[in-house]
Design a protein around this motif. Structure first.
Motif, PDB file in Angstrom:
ATOM      1  N   ILE A 171       0.837  -1.201   0.000  1.00 10.77           N
ATOM      2  CA  ILE A 171       0.000   0.000   0.000  1.00 10.77           C
ATOM      3  C   ILE A 171       0.870   1.247   0.000  1.00 10.77           C
ATOM      4  CG2 ILE A 171      -1.700   1.317   1.318  1.00 10.77           C
ATOM      5  CD1 ILE A 171      -2.732  -1.380   2.390  1.00 10.77           C
ATOM      6  N   ARG A 172       1.862   1.270   0.854  1.00  5.24           N
ATOM      7  CA  ARG A 172       2.765   2.417   0.929  1.00  5.24           C
ATOM      8  C   ARG A 172       3.479   2.649  -0.395  1.00  5.24           C
ATOM      9  NH1 ARG A 172       8.328   1.658   3.767  1.00  5.24           N
ATOM     10  NH2 ARG A 172       8.735   0.994   1.620  1.00  5.24           N
ATOM     11  N   ASP A 173       3.969   1.578  -1.004  1.00 10.96           N
ATOM     12  CA  ASP A 173       4.688   1.705  -2.271  1.00 10.96           C
ATOM     13  C   ASP A 173       3.783   2.228  -3.383  1.00 10.96           C
ATOM     14  OD1 ASP A 173       6.946   0.820  -1.026  1.00 10.96           O
ATOM     15  OD2 ASP A 173       6.850  -1.220  -1.822  1.00 10.96           O
ATOM     16  N   PHE A 174       2.511   1.817  -3.365  1.00  9.69           N
ATOM     17  CA  PHE A 174       1.558   2.315  -4.361  1.00  9.69           C
ATOM     18  C   PHE A 174       1.397   3.829  -4.226  1.00  9.69           C
ATOM     19  CE2 PHE A 174      -2.703   3.729  -5.450  1.00  9.69           C
ATOM     20  CZ  PHE A 174      -2.892   3.208  -6.718  1.00  9.69           C
ATOM     21  N   MET A 175       1.259   4.304  -3.002  1.00 11.55           N
ATOM     22  CA  MET A 175       1.069   5.734  -2.781  1.00 11.55           C
ATOM     23  C   MET A 175       2.309   6.527  -3.188  1.00 11.55           C
ATOM     24  SD  MET A 175      -2.023   5.819  -1.768  1.00 11.55           S
ATOM     25  CE  MET A 175      -2.314   7.448  -1.080  1.00 11.55           C
ATOM     26  N   CYS A 176       3.492   6.012  -2.866  1.00  8.94           N
ATOM     27  CA  CYS A 176       4.732   6.703  -3.234  1.00  8.94           C
ATOM     28  C   CYS A 176       4.903   6.750  -4.753  1.00  8.94           C
ATOM     29  CB  CYS A 176       5.937   6.012  -2.598  1.00  8.94           C
ATOM     30  SG  CYS A 176       6.056   6.211  -0.814  1.00  8.94           S
ATOM     31  N   LYS A 177       4.559   5.676  -5.419  1.00 13.81           N
ATOM     32  CA  LYS A 177       4.725   5.603  -6.870  1.00 13.81           C
ATOM     33  C   LYS A 177       3.802   6.567  -7.598  1.00 13.81           C
ATOM     34  CE  LYS A 177       4.509   2.329 -10.742  1.00 13.81           C
ATOM     35  NZ  LYS A 177       4.220   0.936 -11.147  1.00 13.81           N
ATOM     36  N   ASN A 178       2.602   6.774  -7.081  1.00 13.98           N
ATOM     37  CA  ASN A 178       1.597   7.544  -7.805  1.00 13.98           C
ATOM     38  C   ASN A 178       1.547   9.022  -7.432  1.00 13.98           C
ATOM     39  OD1 ASN A 178      -0.389   5.760  -9.581  1.00 13.98           O
ATOM     40  ND2 ASN A 178       0.311   4.516  -7.857  1.00 13.98           N
ATOM     41  N   PHE A 179       2.011   9.389  -6.242  1.00 19.00           N
ATOM     42  CA  PHE A 179       1.878  10.778  -5.782  1.00 19.00           C
ATOM     43  C   PHE A 179       3.256  11.398  -5.562  1.00 19.00           C
ATOM     44  CE2 PHE A 179      -2.073   8.681  -4.627  1.00 19.00           C
ATOM     45  CZ  PHE A 179      -3.025   9.584  -5.090  1.00 19.00           C
ATOM     46  N   TYR A 180       3.530  12.445  -6.345  1.00 16.90           N
ATOM     47  CA  TYR A 180       4.846  13.077  -6.283  1.00 16.90           C
ATOM     48  C   TYR A 180       5.147  13.649  -4.905  1.00 16.90           C
ATOM     49  CZ  TYR A 180       8.643  16.349  -7.213  1.00 16.90           C
ATOM     50  OH  TYR A 180       9.842  17.038  -7.163  1.00 16.90           O
ATOM     51  N   ASP A 181       4.164  14.301  -4.291  1.00 19.05           N
ATOM     52  CA  ASP A 181       4.453  14.949  -3.011  1.00 19.05           C
ATOM     53  C   ASP A 181       4.683  13.937  -1.882  1.00 19.05           C
ATOM     54  OD1 ASP A 181       1.733  14.358  -3.285  1.00 19.05           O
ATOM     55  OD2 ASP A 181       1.093  15.980  -1.963  1.00 19.05           O
ATOM     56  N   ILE A 182       4.090  12.751  -1.975  1.00 15.17           N
ATOM     57  CA  ILE A 182       4.391  11.712  -0.985  1.00 15.17           C
ATOM     58  C   ILE A 182       5.808  11.203  -1.201  1.00 15.17           C
ATOM     59  CG2 ILE A 182       3.796   9.405  -0.143  1.00 15.17           C
ATOM     60  CD1 ILE A 182       0.905   9.979  -0.839  1.00 15.17           C
ATOM     61  N   ARG A 183       6.167  10.997  -2.449  1.00 13.47           N
ATOM     62  CA  ARG A 183       7.513  10.516  -2.791  1.00 13.47           C
ATOM     63  C   ARG A 183       8.575  11.532  -2.377  1.00 13.47           C
ATOM     64  NH1 ARG A 183       6.042   9.375  -7.615  1.00 13.47           N
ATOM     65  NH2 ARG A 183       7.107  10.993  -8.831  1.00 13.47           N
ATOM     66  N   THR A 184       8.203  12.790  -2.335  1.00 14.94           N
ATOM     67  CA  THR A 184       9.149  13.874  -2.042  1.00 14.94           C
ATOM     68  C   THR A 184       9.166  14.231  -0.556  1.00 14.94           C
ATOM     69  OG1 THR A 184       8.751  14.765  -4.255  1.00 14.94           O
ATOM     70  CG2 THR A 184       9.817  16.222  -2.656  1.00 14.94           C
ATOM     71  N   PHE A 185       8.001  14.635  -0.035  1.00 15.18           N
ATOM     72  CA  PHE A 185       7.924  15.149   1.335  1.00 15.18           C
ATOM     73  C   PHE A 185       7.440  14.119   2.351  1.00 15.18           C
ATOM     74  CE2 PHE A 185       6.770  18.979  -1.325  1.00 15.18           C
ATOM     75  CZ  PHE A 185       8.032  19.559  -1.255  1.00 15.18           C
TER      76      PHE A 185
END
Length: 294
Positions: free
Chosen positions: A106-120
């Motif tokens: 679940i976490r990896d899905f969110m990081c892959k799809n949302f730039y601001d999660i992957r960043t901040f």
């Protein structure tokens, strides 16, 4: 996407405001934020991240992998539920037992799809389904509060308008009064950190993401102008690139090597050229590359 970043970075952003309110304080009648003990102006990290998110959203327009998680038009839980639906996670209390990696997926899905999660990073624990949520992610990019180089003066300007709000009052008066809180001029300094270690272990922040971040910082005020904020611009972006993932020296040594000061003959600064910026490269290790992005 390109490969995950392999180097640690620190950076310094210098930006200024002219006749505007860079970050209003709701606890003080939306006056510019200020340190009451010293008089220095403050702009929060949340305010700067909002500008970066808005730029990415404008440039990418929902492109796959570059969506924005924290935005005005949709509740967070709506986006959280996308991960569970995509991964076909059903409402069962036994999921953790049958799939121990469910929360990681679940976490990896969110990081892959949302730039601001992957960043901040993001706190995504408000949505619960099947005893699961999208978790809490600490992002590789972190920003400090920005602080003005010199103490600021918050000025309240009275304004008038010819449009009357209430119909009953139109017969009694021709104008109404209002107020704007502005800073005549101030130069702010913010400092940031980018962890290659967290990028590799947690969010997958890539070299392409990094290039987009630099562009977003440089242009974060260019598509965000408003009458309330006055004239704002990023004046300098100084980047320190370490030679390895965990870095070559403490970040404070790099930040201390950059001095911003008012020119000796200036009493009341009113433009960026009233300041000098000095980077003492003698304090910076040879293994750390110094880059001026603007």
């Amino acid at each position: 996407m390109s490969e995950v970043i392999k180097n640690r970075y620190e950076f310094i952003v210098l930006f200024d405001v002219e006749n505007g309110n860079p970050n209003g304080d709701p606890d003080a009648g939306n006056m510019p934020r200020i340190d009451p003990e010293t008089g220095y102006g403050i702009v929060t990290d949340v305010c700067l991240k909002r500008k970066i998110r808005n730029y990415v959203d404008t440039v990418k327009e929902g492109e796959e992998g570059y969506r924005i998680y924290i935005r005005e038009d949709a509740p967070l839980n709506t986006k959280d539920e996308e991960a569970l639906e995509y991964l076909q996670i059903e409402d069962t209390k036994q999921l953790k037992k049958t799939d121990p990696d469910a929360e990681l997926k679940i976490r990896d899905f969110m990081c892959k799809n949302f730039y601001d999660i992957r960043t901040f990073g993001a706190v995504m624990t408000t949505f619960v389904r099947a005893k699961l949520n999208c978790g809490q992610v600490r992002g590789p990019v972190q920003l400090s509060f920005a602080r003005s180089v010199d103490p600021i003066i918050s000025q309240e300007v009275t304004i008038t308008r010819i449009a009357i709000t209430k119909k009953d009052a139109s017969a009694e008066k021709a104008t109404e009064m209002g107020r704007k809180n502005i800073v005549p001029y101030a130069l702010y300094r913010a400092e940031g950190y980018i962890s290659a270690n967290l990028a590799r272990k947690t969010t997958g922040f890539t070299e392409e993401d990094l290039d987009l971040l630099w562009d977003a910082i440089i242009n974060m005020f260019e598509n965000d102008h408003s009458a309330a904020r006055g004239k704002m611009a990023v004046r300098r972006l100084i980047v320190f690139k370490h030679s390895k993932e965990l870095g070559d020296c403490p970040s404070y040594k790099l930040f201390d090597a950059v001095e911003v000061y008012k020119k000796p003959d200036v009493v009341y600064p009113r433009k960026y050229s009233d300041y000098e910026v000095n980077v003492d490269k003698n304090q910076i290790p040879e293994t750390v590359e110094v880059m001026d992005k603007i």
